[in-house]
Structure formats: structure tokens, C-alpha cells
Design an enzyme around this catalytic site. Structure first.
Site, mmCIF file in Angstrom:
data_model
loop_
_atom_site.group_PDB
_atom_site.id
_atom_site.type_symbol
_atom_site.label_atom_id
_atom_site.label_comp_id
_atom_site.label_asym_id
_atom_site.label_seq_id
_atom_site.Cartn_x
_atom_site.Cartn_y
_atom_site.Cartn_z
ATOM 1 N N LYS A 210 0.814 -1.216 0.000
ATOM 2 C CA LYS A 210 0.000 0.000 0.000
ATOM 3 C C LYS A 210 0.848 1.267 0.000
ATOM 4 O O LYS A 210 2.040 1.258 0.293
ATOM 5 C CB LYS A 210 -0.971 -0.014 1.179
ATOM 6 C CG LYS A 210 -2.096 -1.036 0.995
ATOM 7 C CD LYS A 210 -3.158 -0.933 2.067
ATOM 8 C CE LYS A 210 -4.318 -1.884 1.768
ATOM 9 N NZ LYS A 210 -5.366 -1.846 2.815
ATOM 10 N N ARG A 240 -3.276 -9.997 5.402
ATOM 11 C CA ARG A 240 -3.840 -10.217 4.063
ATOM 12 C C ARG A 240 -2.835 -9.663 3.057
ATOM 13 O O ARG A 240 -2.582 -8.456 3.034
ATOM 14 C CB ARG A 240 -5.193 -9.521 3.948
ATOM 15 C CG ARG A 240 -5.883 -9.652 2.595
ATOM 16 C CD ARG A 240 -7.238 -8.937 2.634
ATOM 17 N NE ARG A 240 -7.911 -9.001 1.348
ATOM 18 C CZ ARG A 240 -7.754 -8.120 0.365
ATOM 19 N NH1 ARG A 240 -6.929 -7.087 0.529
ATOM 20 N NH2 ARG A 240 -8.398 -8.255 -0.768
#
Length: 263
Positions: A210, A240
């Protein structure tokens, strides 16, 4: 935490991202429907304990697709995955219609980025199928007070899940890193993620590649692995990720053993 018939506790497990989308922000996670079985097989071999299927990109600035399109994308791959592999499968959706189709096709968990707030019937659908749920924090406006608003949202959604009949041991919480938060807030949340454990539920951390790590998405794997190792030290139940093998190995080193290899 129970997903399907599996009890998860005492470790930090890897949830593998399988994106059946043409536009997810990390191209390495995009999987054509015909290749889904190969991607899942590799993820399991690399150390994934749960598979998370996404049929809609939720990257910044994404264009929403309908529930019908989501179902078209995931239904047949999900059916084939369920027939082939004995692994818990989550489907990433905030549509009640998609969730119902996924659970009827064999999914074991719904991963809802709107924390049961987008579609009013979502919690009941999950409860009716005795399924698990991952409740993520999200907001239409940017968070102002991180450690007040995020826990309050998660607590309210967890209460709604219980009221709908979802069993407490089938509820997982996600603080929503990268959603409705500034870069500084994302970093603060990541560094002190275990503070959310005070809510009384297991946690899932989603930081994989991210923007909070800066730089290009292609270069964010080392920081992602570092965040997974930190999650292991904090006692977070799931991470995740796109890159299963590297993150699983990092977690194994943090614990000093591998639950997948029995060593």
C-alpha cells in the site's frame, strides 16, 4: 476465530489475495478466471491458510462494478476452488447480493470493506449461512480522531453482527489501513495496530504493497514483510497479502517455527 471448520489461534496466519479483476492496483495479484486454480494451489503451497477472492478493485479512485458483475467474475472460479481445495475461502464484497451468491457457492467468509454498513441485509445473510465475517473500518469522509472513530465504528459494526446472529467466534476486525485516513494516520495505525485488540476480537492487518510505504508499488514488498513480522510480534491473527511466500517466511522467523511444515 473459526472460519469454515478451522479454528485459528496462537499464530499469525496468511490470507492470500486472489483478484479476479483487470484493474487491481498491484498487477501481480490479478488472476484470470481460468488461472484461479493455479493461483490458489501456489498460494497454499507458499503458506496461505485462507484464500480471499476479490471481484472488484477497491484501489483509490476505483470505478465500482455491480453485484451482478462481481458474481459473474467469481462464481465459477469459486465453485472450482471449492471442489478442488480444502481451504477456507473468503470473498471480498460489500454487496448483500454478491455475499449471498458467494456463500451459496461455497464461500466461508465475507470480507466487507464497509463493515456491514453498505447493504442493510449483509449481516443477516452472513448469519443465515453460519459464515464468518471480516469487518473493516471505512468512511465517506477522512478520519479526524483515529483512536476514537476507528474503534467506535468497529465496535458498532461488531454489535450489529452479533444482533444479526453472527457468532462472536466468527467475527474478525480490520482497521482499514489505506481507507479514509491520512498517510500519517495509516502509519500510526499500523505501528500500534494491537491497540484494536481491546475491542475483544481477533484482528486482520491489510498493508500489502500500500501507498503508506511510499515509492512505487513494485518496490514495497520488503516493507510489507516487515509489517507482517510486526503483526506477528503484536499477536495479530491474520495478514492479508499479495506475496504469500515472502510474508509467510517472515512470520515463521518471527515465531521461530512454521505451522505449515510442522517444524
Amino acid at each position: 476465530m473459526i472460519i469454515r471448520d478451522r479454528k485459528f489461534e496462537g499464530y499469525t496466519y496468511v490470507m492470500a489475495i486472489i483478484n479476479l479483476t483487470p484493474d487491481s492496483f498491484w498487477k501481480g495479484s490479478r488472476v484470470a478466471a481460468d488461472d484461479a486454480l493455479f493461483a490458489v494451489e501456489k498460494a497454499i503451497k507458499d503458506g496461505a491458510a485462507v484464500i480471499d477472492i476479490g471481484a472488484q478493485s477497491t484501489r483509490p479512485g476505483y470505478t465500482e462494478v455491480s453485484a451482478d458483475e462481481e458474481i459473474r467474475r467469481f462464481e465459477e472460479p469459486l465453485r472450482r476452488i471449492r471442489e478442488r481445495f480444502d481451504v477456507p475461502v473468503s470473498v471480498d464484497t460489500y454487496f448483500e447480493k454478491s455475499a449471498r451468491a458467494a456463500l451459496e457457492t461455497g464461500a466461508d467468509m465475507i470480507n466487507d470493506i464497509w463493515g456491514l454498513t453498505h447493504d442493510a441485509g449483509m449481516a443477516k445473510v452472513i448469519a443465515d449461512h453460519n459464515a464468518a465475517v471480516c469487518i473493516m473500518h471505512n468512511s465517506h469522509t477522512e478520519v479526524q480522531d483515529l483512536w476514537t472513530e476507528v474503534p467506535a465504528f468497529l465496535q458498532e459494526s461488531a454489535n450489529a453482527a452479533l444482533e444479526a446472529g453472527i457468532q462472536k467466534d466468527r467475527i474478525l476486525l480490520d482497521g482499514g489501513i489505506g481507507f479514509a485516513k491520512t498517510m500519517d494516520q495509516n502509519r500510526e495505525l499500523m505501528m500500534h495496530y494491537d491497540r484494536l485488540s481491546a475491542l475483544g476480537y481477533p484482528l486482520l492487518l491489510g498493508t500489502s504493497r500500500k501507498r503508506l510505504f511510499g515509492g512505487n508499488v513494485e518496490d514495497r514488498l520488503p516493507q510489507t514483510v516487515e509489517s507482517s513480522i510486526r503483526a506477528a510480534h503484536q499477536g495479530i491473527l491474520f495478514v492479508r497479502v499479495h506475496d504469500v511466500k515472502e510474508n509467510a517466511e517472515g512470520i515463521e522467523k518471527a515465531y521461530g517455527y512454521s505451522i505449515h511444515q510442522g517444524s
